[in-house]
Design a protein around this motif. Structure first.
Motif, PDB file in Angstrom:
ATOM      1  N   THR A 139      -6.451   0.193  13.614  1.00  0.00           N
ATOM      2  CA  THR A 139      -7.012  -0.054  12.288  1.00  0.00           C
ATOM      3  C   THR A 139      -8.378  -0.714  12.387  1.00  0.00           C
ATOM      4  N   LEU A 149       0.135  -5.357   6.799  1.00  0.00           N
ATOM      5  CA  LEU A 149       0.556  -3.982   7.069  1.00  0.00           C
ATOM      6  C   LEU A 149       1.992  -3.932   7.567  1.00  0.00           C
ATOM      7  N   ILE A 180      -8.583   0.273   6.828  1.00  0.00           N
ATOM      8  CA  ILE A 180      -7.690  -0.427   5.894  1.00  0.00           C
ATOM      9  C   ILE A 180      -8.454  -1.354   4.950  1.00  0.00           C
ATOM     10  N   LYS A 183      -7.397  -2.439   1.142  1.00  0.00           N
ATOM     11  CA  LYS A 183      -6.233  -1.674   0.685  1.00  0.00           C
ATOM     12  C   LYS A 183      -5.139  -2.619   0.181  1.00  0.00           C
ATOM     13  N   ILE A 187      -0.950   3.317   2.515  1.00  0.00           N
ATOM     14  CA  ILE A 187      -2.018   4.177   3.030  1.00  0.00           C
ATOM     15  C   ILE A 187      -1.399   5.473   3.547  1.00  0.00           C
ATOM     16  N   VAL A 219       1.814  -1.045   2.857  1.00  0.00           N
ATOM     17  CA  VAL A 219       1.070  -2.292   2.654  1.00  0.00           C
ATOM     18  C   VAL A 219       1.955  -3.231   1.840  1.00  0.00           C
TER      19      VAL A 219
END
Length: 404
Positions: A139, A149, A180, A183, A187, A219
């Motif tokens: 990421t 995450l 990311i 976010k 995702i 997420v």
């Protein structure tokens, strides 16, 4: 033959010899023999199909060339270029590894080969191999504060890579990079794959059976909640819990926003209190609700319970050793009464009771509003804070008050 004809033939032969000599002289001056070096002559790879049938790849050299030195007339040499010389190697019969292969050359008939080099070319053959490798998610960027995450799901989870053995072996990681940044929702993206070596550089020349993968990353929102200890069982009558500590006493959990809103604390799985006797601390498990997990799944929760045995202690006194309060100034206690004995029994945890001595108890008898005469009075312990008074025996004592 007449003499005249013989002379004519002799003259012709002599003239021919002179002509040859003159021609040789002219040729040696105008078109002499000499050497010429021609560089960068491409080498033809013969029987390359034999290499391909064995699934071999030529790693080195990529474009073999040689240098040739020729001998001949200048005019002939001037007309010859690199393309007029055929240099070749026969690659049939070789396997994986490094091997020197002889070079064969052919030149036009009007010139000769003085020398050429190299006469052998070092070829390095490697096997074309296939390897199955797991795809890892990398990421970039940062989530907003308070979010974390979950575990990524990759489809497919692995890919096949193919290429020369050393190139394939240099691939240490197969990476799918996902941005990311900012976010707050799950995702779901399709991203290209990169092949990475031990130094973190991209590996080129290795083929993939597919170049893209689908990546799903949940997420979650983070919430800090207190931990509640659940205890089952009962202590024996002579034991008591003096202190309970949970370390840490709060924990970070993660989940969907709507699920976290329902949770204000996390309970431990029930701990049998009898298992904690004589133990300084115990690692406990949390009873996590469905769809809720820990931000740090490896975090340990330690419970420390101070459990002590209850004990008693007996002190012996006489009435004269304790305080007489609120005695009227014109009265006094009969001297014979001051020798009356009594005992005080206190009870509490060992850490509180053991340090207490007889002198530490504040015992008194309240004589307020009493006049001359005989009475029964009850001793009272005034500083019973970290213990209880289990018994005073006898409960009351007789005294006689006299006027002075």
């Amino acid at each position: 033959m007449s003499k005249e004809k013989e002379n004519d033939l002799t003259i012709k032969i002599f003239a021919l010899i002179i002509a040859i000599i003159l021609w040789s002289y002219v040729m040696s001056e105008e078109n002499p023999f000499m050497e010429k070096e021609i560089r960068n002559i491409e080498v033809t790879l013969s029987n390359i199909d034999s290499v391909e049938r064995q699934k071999l790849v030529i790693m080195e050299p990529k474009d073999p060339k040689i240098t040739v030195r020729l001998y001949g007339r200048r005019n002939d040499l001037d007309r010859i270029v690199a393309d007029d010389i055929l240099a070749s190697v026969d690659l049939s019969g070789y396997g994986e590894g490094a091997v020197k292969v002889p070079v064969y050359i052919e030149v036009p008939d009007e010139v000769k080969v003085v020398d050429y080099y190299p006469k052998e070319i070092l070829f390095k053959f490697e096997k074309l191999i296939t390897k199955d490798m797991v795809v890892n998610v990398e990421t970039v960027g940062e989530l907003p504060q308070g979010y974390v995450l979950g575990e990524p799901v990759i489809k497919p989870q692995s890919v096949y890579i193919e290429g020369p053995r050393s190139w394939v072996d240099s691939v240490m990681n197969v990476v799918a990079t996902v941005d990311i940044t900012s976010k707050m929702e799950d995702i779901n993206v399709t991203v290209p794959i990169r092949l990475i070596d031990e130094q973190g550089n991209d590996v080129r020349g290795v083929e993939l059976n597919q170049n893209l993968v689908d990546v799903f990353i949940p997420v979650y929102k983070i919430k800090k909640v207190p931990i509640e200890l659940q205890i089952e069982g009962q202590l024996p009558d002579d034991y008591k819990i003096t202190d309970i500590k949970i370390e840490p006493n709060e924990i970070d959990i993660k989940g969907k926003k709507e699920d976290l809103e329902k949770i204000n604390s996390i309970k431990t799985k029930p701990v049998n209190i009898n298992d904690l006797i004589n133990k300084q601390n115990v690692v406990v498990e949390l009873d996590l609700p469905e769809k809720i997990s820990l931000v740090n799944p490896n975090q340990q929760i330690t419970v420390t319970l101070n459990i002590e045995e209850s004990i008693t202690k007996v002190f012996r006194y006489t009435l004269g050793e304790i305080n007489m309060v609120n005695l009227a100034s014109n009265l006094k206690v009969d001297e014979s009464d001051l020798n009356q004995p009594f005992t005080v029994t206190i009870k509490g945890t060992s850490s509180k009771i053991n340090p207490i001595n007889k002198e530490d108890l504040d015992i008194e008898v309240d004589l307020k509003d009493l006049t001359a005469g005989s009475y029964y009075v009850e001793p009272v312990v005034k500083n019973a804070v970290d213990f209880i008074v289990a018994n005073i025996q006898p409960k009351s004592l007789s005294i006689t008050l006299k006027e002075e």
